[in-house]
Design a protein around this motif. Structure first.
Motif, PDB file in Angstrom:
ATOM      1  N   SER A   1       0.838  -1.184   0.000  1.00  0.00           N
ATOM      2  CA  SER A   1       0.000   0.000   0.000  1.00  0.00           C
ATOM      3  C   SER A   1       0.882   1.246   0.000  1.00  0.00           C
ATOM      4  O   SER A   1       2.075   1.189   0.301  1.00  0.00           O
ATOM      5  N   PHE A   2       0.271   2.349  -0.331  1.00  0.00           N
ATOM      6  CA  PHE A   2       0.987   3.614  -0.339  1.00  0.00           C
ATOM      7  C   PHE A   2       1.518   3.943   1.055  1.00  0.00           C
ATOM      8  O   PHE A   2       2.625   4.449   1.212  1.00  0.00           O
ATOM      9  N   THR A   3       0.739   3.615   2.074  1.00  0.00           N
ATOM     10  CA  THR A   3       1.132   3.913   3.452  1.00  0.00           C
ATOM     11  C   THR A   3       2.391   3.134   3.851  1.00  0.00           C
ATOM     12  O   THR A   3       3.294   3.687   4.493  1.00  0.00           O
ATOM     13  N   LYS A   4       2.477   1.839   3.468  1.00  0.00           N
ATOM     14  CA  LYS A   4       3.658   1.041   3.795  1.00  0.00           C
ATOM     15  C   LYS A   4       4.896   1.572   3.076  1.00  0.00           C
ATOM     16  O   LYS A   4       5.967   1.695   3.670  1.00  0.00           O
ATOM     17  N   VAL A   5       4.746   1.873   1.802  1.00  0.00           N
ATOM     18  CA  VAL A   5       5.881   2.390   1.030  1.00  0.00           C
ATOM     19  C   VAL A   5       6.337   3.730   1.616  1.00  0.00           C
ATOM     20  O   VAL A   5       7.539   3.979   1.773  1.00  0.00           O
ATOM     21  N   ALA A   6       5.390   4.600   1.955  1.00  0.00           N
ATOM     22  CA  ALA A   6       5.742   5.893   2.543  1.00  0.00           C
ATOM     23  C   ALA A   6       6.436   5.703   3.887  1.00  0.00           C
ATOM     24  O   ALA A   6       7.407   6.407   4.198  1.00  0.00           O
ATOM     25  N   GLY A   7       5.969   4.767   4.689  1.00  0.00           N
ATOM     26  CA  GLY A   7       6.601   4.497   5.978  1.00  0.00           C
ATOM     27  C   GLY A   7       8.034   4.013   5.832  1.00  0.00           C
ATOM     28  O   GLY A   7       8.929   4.452   6.561  1.00  0.00           O
ATOM     29  N   ILE A   8       8.251   3.090   4.872  1.00  0.00           N
ATOM     30  CA  ILE A   8       9.610   2.592   4.633  1.00  0.00           C
ATOM     31  C   ILE A   8      10.517   3.726   4.166  1.00  0.00           C
ATOM     32  O   ILE A   8      11.656   3.865   4.630  1.00  0.00           O
ATOM     33  N   LEU A   9      10.017   4.562   3.268  1.00  0.00           N
ATOM     34  CA  LEU A   9      10.818   5.695   2.787  1.00  0.00           C
ATOM     35  C   LEU A   9      11.122   6.686   3.914  1.00  0.00           C
ATOM     36  O   LEU A   9      12.219   7.246   3.981  1.00  0.00           O
ATOM     37  N   LEU A  10      10.158   6.889   4.803  1.00  0.00           N
ATOM     38  CA  LEU A  10      10.403   7.779   5.941  1.00  0.00           C
ATOM     39  C   LEU A  10      11.444   7.194   6.900  1.00  0.00           C
ATOM     40  O   LEU A  10      12.270   7.933   7.457  1.00  0.00           O
ATOM     41  N   ILE A  11      11.403   5.885   7.105  1.00  0.00           N
ATOM     42  CA  ILE A  11      12.402   5.241   7.962  1.00  0.00           C
ATOM     43  C   ILE A  11      13.793   5.406   7.362  1.00  0.00           C
ATOM     44  O   ILE A  11      14.750   5.807   8.041  1.00  0.00           O
ATOM     45  N   ILE A  12      13.929   5.117   6.072  1.00  0.00           N
ATOM     46  CA  ILE A  12      15.225   5.253   5.405  1.00  0.00           C
ATOM     47  C   ILE A  12      15.684   6.710   5.434  1.00  0.00           C
ATOM     48  O   ILE A  12      16.847   7.011   5.721  1.00  0.00           O
ATOM     49  N   GLY A  13      14.759   7.631   5.167  1.00  0.00           N
ATOM     50  CA  GLY A  13      15.099   9.051   5.229  1.00  0.00           C
ATOM     51  C   GLY A  13      15.532   9.485   6.616  1.00  0.00           C
ATOM     52  O   GLY A  13      16.458  10.282   6.774  1.00  0.00           O
ATOM     53  N   GLY A  14      14.871   8.967   7.632  1.00  0.00           N
ATOM     54  CA  GLY A  14      15.245   9.304   9.005  1.00  0.00           C
ATOM     55  C   GLY A  14      16.638   8.824   9.354  1.00  0.00           C
ATOM     56  O   GLY A  14      17.406   9.546  10.011  1.00  0.00           O
ATOM     57  N   VAL A  15      16.991   7.634   8.918  1.00  0.00           N
ATOM     58  CA  VAL A  15      18.339   7.115   9.172  1.00  0.00           C
ATOM     59  C   VAL A  15      19.377   7.972   8.450  1.00  0.00           C
ATOM     60  O   VAL A  15      20.419   8.326   9.009  1.00  0.00           O
ATOM     61  N   VAL A  16      19.086   8.331   7.209  1.00  0.00           N
ATOM     62  CA  VAL A  16      20.021   9.164   6.446  1.00  0.00           C
ATOM     63  C   VAL A  16      20.188  10.530   7.114  1.00  0.00           C
ATOM     64  O   VAL A  16      21.300  11.033   7.286  1.00  0.00           O
ATOM     65  N   VAL A  17      19.076  11.162   7.517  1.00  0.00           N
ATOM     66  CA  VAL A  17      19.150  12.464   8.159  1.00  0.00           C
ATOM     67  C   VAL A  17      19.905  12.380   9.480  1.00  0.00           C
ATOM     68  O   VAL A  17      20.724  13.257   9.803  1.00  0.00           O
ATOM     69  N   LEU A  18      19.676  11.322  10.251  1.00  0.00           N
ATOM     70  CA  LEU A  18      20.388  11.146  11.504  1.00  0.00           C
ATOM     71  C   LEU A  18      21.890  11.034  11.268  1.00  0.00           C
ATOM     72  O   LEU A  18      22.685  11.630  11.998  1.00  0.00           O
TER      73      LEU A  18
END
Length: 183
Positions: free
Chosen positions: A160-177
């Motif tokens: 679903s769009f929500t799962k894909v968005a969540g995974i992208l947010l997790i990856i983005g959060g790790v990169v930003v950290l």
């Protein structure tokens, strides 16, 4: 009785030029022995002290301690390799947990337990060189993203769009950290 070749003369009894040569050779032999010990025993810049130059480290009156920093960089890279192994082990254990059916099947249950033990051992070793916040963010984020992707691709979970968005947010959060000063 000892032959003249095997008897070491006392440096005080030698002429000045020979005394200097004997002491220089002894100091050189001692320095070589200490270098060999440092290569075997000390991977980090512990034996170095700051020099007057910018960014230089000197070990006594000898060459800069570039090797010490190169080996420290290698240790940090090894820490990230251990972290990758911990993530892979955690992903394998979590995937095996799905097939263990509530720990009612023996082999998937053993793979789950063994995988988590290996994951935590590797994570603990990784924390010797990688900061805990960085390591845990990468470990949790990458593990969550990979497990979600495995669930969608191989285990038939709905995409679903929500799962894909969540995974992208997790990856983005790790990169930003990692970019924002966690190092």
């Amino acid at each position: 009785m000892n032959s003249p070749e095997t008897v070491r003369p006392d440096p005080a009894e030698l002429p000045r030029y020979r005394r200097v040569e004997v002491l220089r050779r002894a100091a050189h032999a001692k320095r070589r022995a200490l270098d060999r010990l440092a290569r075997v025993r000390e991977p980090g810049p512990v034996a170095c002290r700051p020099a007057t130059g910018v960014g230089e480290l000197w070990r006594g009156d000898r060459a800069p301690c570039v090797r010490a920093y190169a080996s420290m960089r290698t240790l940090v890279h090894m820490g990230y390799a251990l972290l990758a192994g911990a993530i892979a082990s955690e992903v394998a254990a979590t995937t095996a947990m799905k097939y263990s059916e509530g720990f009612s099947r023996l082999w998937p249950s053993l793979v789950t337990v063994l995988g988590y033990v290996i994951a935590f051992v590797l994570l603990a070793q990784c924390l010797k060189t990688v900061q805990v916040g960085t390591a845990y963010a990468i470990w949790a984020g990458a593990g969550t993203a990979v497990i979600a992707a495995i669930g969608m691709v191989f285990l038939g979970e709905a995409l679903s769009f929500t799962k894909v968005a969540g995974i992208l947010l997790i990856i983005g959060g790790v990169v930003v950290l990692n970019l924002g000063g966690a190092h």
